[in-house]
Design an enzyme around this catalytic site. Sequence first.
Site, PDB file in Angstrom:
ATOM      1  N   GLY A 258       0.798  -1.214   0.000  1.00  0.00           N
ATOM      2  CA  GLY A 258       0.000   0.000   0.000  1.00  0.00           C
ATOM      3  C   GLY A 258       0.835   1.271   0.000  1.00  0.00           C
ATOM      4  O   GLY A 258       2.066   1.250   0.127  1.00  0.00           O
ATOM      5  N   HIS A 259       0.148   2.402  -0.105  1.00  0.00           N
ATOM      6  CA  HIS A 259       0.834   3.689  -0.191  1.00  0.00           C
ATOM      7  C   HIS A 259       1.604   4.001   1.096  1.00  0.00           C
ATOM      8  O   HIS A 259       1.187   3.668   2.196  1.00  0.00           O
ATOM      9  CB  HIS A 259      -0.171   4.806  -0.486  1.00  0.00           C
ATOM     10  CG  HIS A 259      -1.196   5.004   0.591  1.00  0.00           C
ATOM     11  ND1 HIS A 259      -2.315   4.205   0.723  1.00  0.00           N
ATOM     12  CD2 HIS A 259      -1.271   5.901   1.592  1.00  0.00           C
ATOM     13  CE1 HIS A 259      -3.033   4.610   1.746  1.00  0.00           C
ATOM     14  NE2 HIS A 259      -2.419   5.641   2.305  1.00  0.00           N
ATOM     15  N   ASN A 260       2.751   4.636   0.913  1.00  0.00           N
ATOM     16  CA  ASN A 260       3.638   5.083   2.001  1.00  0.00           C
ATOM     17  C   ASN A 260       4.337   3.953   2.745  1.00  0.00           C
ATOM     18  O   ASN A 260       5.068   4.211   3.701  1.00  0.00           O
ATOM     19  CB  ASN A 260       2.889   5.930   3.045  1.00  0.00           C
ATOM     20  CG  ASN A 260       2.233   7.158   2.456  1.00  0.00           C
ATOM     21  OD1 ASN A 260       2.626   7.628   1.403  1.00  0.00           O
ATOM     22  ND2 ASN A 260       1.227   7.666   3.141  1.00  0.00           N
ATOM     23  N   SER A 278       1.224   2.975   5.019  1.00  0.00           N
ATOM     24  CA  SER A 278       2.087   3.590   6.030  1.00  0.00           C
ATOM     25  C   SER A 278       2.656   2.605   7.049  1.00  0.00           C
ATOM     26  O   SER A 278       3.229   3.037   8.055  1.00  0.00           O
ATOM     27  CB  SER A 278       1.357   4.720   6.769  1.00  0.00           C
ATOM     28  OG  SER A 278       0.980   5.739   5.865  1.00  0.00           O
TER      29      SER A 278
END
Length: 368
Positions: A258-260, A278
């Site tokens: 996922g993002h980050n 994250s």
Amino acid sequence: MAHTIRDIAAALGAEADGDLDIVVTRAAEPQSAGPDALALAMDPKYADGIAKGRARAALLWPQADWRALGLQAAIFAPRGRLAMAGLTALMDPGPEIGPGIHPMTVIDPTAEIGEGAAIGPFVTIGRGVRIGPRARIAAHSSIAEGARIGADALILQGARIGARVTIGDRFICQPGAVIGADGFSFVTPEKSGVEEIRETLGTRDSIKTQSWTRIHSLGAVTLGDDVEVGANVCIDRGTIRDTSIGSGTKLDNLVHIGHNVQVGRDCLLCGQVGIAGSARIGDRVVMGGQCGVNDNIFVGDDVIAGGATKIFTNAPAGRVLLGYPAVKMETHVEMQKALRRLPRLAARVAEIEREIGGSVIPKSSQSD
């Protein structure tokens, strides 16, 4: 491709004995190996298969009596799977991608293609892309604007490299992978039901109509050197900072990052692992198939998580985890033992209840 036993032993750094000039063209399981094949029997349990085949030479365990097995030559592998790594690297012809740039490609004039590149048909390469020397890019792949890819990359059919993605040297990308798609990030104008549940752990005052507003992904994805991604892997780009994967990390098919997310060096993430936005993953972490990691948590260095483990809270370095939710491996084993005992325990409780119930004198028959 033909190799002598002598050449194979030298490539593996292994000892060999017998007729080292025997030539083999392939590797095979012992029972199906013909005279042109190197039989793979790195454990004594595979010895019986040699007699069922027709191999003249085999890759064997140390101190194996190769003459008694009817062989003419043998290579000895102290660590079988490590020998397999070297042998398969030697014998793998790799994908067939013609040298040079195929005429049926679309390459922006501002893109820089390194010396010795091989680019197949229907590849598109965007504005400002830089690709290192000796890259091999198979048909129907696309590399979006501003991407940077290091030396000796191998990008297979239908892969998608997004805008501004940065990738190190010796990258291997299997078919259908997508690196640099938008992150899955949305917000509601008012506090959402999800936020409320996280705060109250289940209590809801009321249910309101909600709509979702997109948070755009301004970051990209950064991959280190020697990273490999499997078929249909998806790595989302970061919201502000880049999503990152450390050098030497390997992702199996259908892994989603996922993002980050920050993944460390030399990690091994098996099929269908999902890591939510994250989360931070340390170095040398191993996750079996279908493991899941909650968002915004940290998994320490050298953690090993068995298949289908779901990690909802921070995991300290070196911990071995199993289960849903994740617990220490030894705790999970005890829990499973207790679970198997439940039917017997329930039967025993029912028996005790019957015994107690039969021994109680009803109030109506008791004297004052």
